[in-house]
Scaffold this motif. Sequence first.
Motif, mmCIF file in Angstrom:
data_model
loop_
_atom_site.group_PDB
_atom_site.id
_atom_site.type_symbol
_atom_site.label_atom_id
_atom_site.label_comp_id
_atom_site.label_asym_id
_atom_site.label_seq_id
_atom_site.Cartn_x
_atom_site.Cartn_y
_atom_site.Cartn_z
ATOM 1 N N LEU A 62 0.876 -1.260 -0.078
ATOM 2 C CA LEU A 62 -0.004 0.459 0.120
ATOM 3 C C LEU A 62 1.035 1.522 0.208
ATOM 4 N N PRO A 63 0.625 2.180 -0.290
ATOM 5 C CA PRO A 63 0.999 3.466 -1.074
ATOM 6 C C PRO A 63 1.346 4.277 0.488
ATOM 7 N N PHE A 64 0.626 3.856 1.158
ATOM 8 C CA PHE A 64 0.276 5.008 2.932
ATOM 9 C C PHE A 64 0.967 4.202 3.665
ATOM 10 N N LYS A 65 1.497 3.163 3.555
ATOM 11 C CA LYS A 65 2.184 2.104 4.184
ATOM 12 C C LYS A 65 3.143 3.442 5.515
ATOM 13 N N ASP A 66 3.624 4.297 5.155
ATOM 14 C CA ASP A 66 5.089 4.736 5.785
ATOM 15 C C ASP A 66 3.685 5.632 7.440
#
Length: 232
Positions: free
Chosen positions: A28-32
């Motif tokens: 997922l691109p928002f993992k951070d």
Amino acid sequence: MKIEIWSDVMCPFCYIGKNNFEQALEKLPFKDQVEVEWKSFQLDPTLDPEETKTTFEYFKEKKGFPEAQAQQMIGQVKQMGASAGIDFNFEKALITNTFSAHKLLHLAKKYNKSNEMEEALFIAHFIDGKNVGDLETLISLADSLGIDKDEAKNVLASEEFNQEVNQDILEGKNNGVTGVPFFILNGKYAVSGAQPVELFANALQQTYDETVTPLTNISDNGASCDTDGCEI
């Protein structure tokens, strides 16, 4: 976005769930932007911390399973583990009281290393066959993560973090947690059991896209362990 995970060190489905959840998160691109908080849950607080049992002994005493039935169930769990990248070693695993291990997790949380400690404890229990109720073993695990050995020793020999462990357990009960693993996604959704990677990915994406509202369980009950044992 905050993810709270109730887990116990001697729950194989918690280890599988952790791996599947982490694989989903990596996609997922928002993992951070995701904060993971591990919460304590004890499957069997009645176990004597000074004693250990083999997995087969425990199944026989706790569930009344004959060895053949226990072997069959363990074989199924090993297959699930292999699919998640885990090579379970149940022949070496030692069942014991995990309260001290949960205290160590809270100490690790103090240094933002709870995820690393959770993994280290799973490996110690399920792969290396170490006694995760043994204080020297736990102190060594703390040291391996750069946590001061003397601080770990003092924590384990005192009542420090006892309240935090008990608070997690109570909070879990208040949230309807009867088996683990149990994931609460940003206070909105609940996912119970060792769900597939794709379900975790969809649940995380859905939670990310929505605002927080009352808790809803968006999964069918997956493989999990409760105080009566593990079920697939």
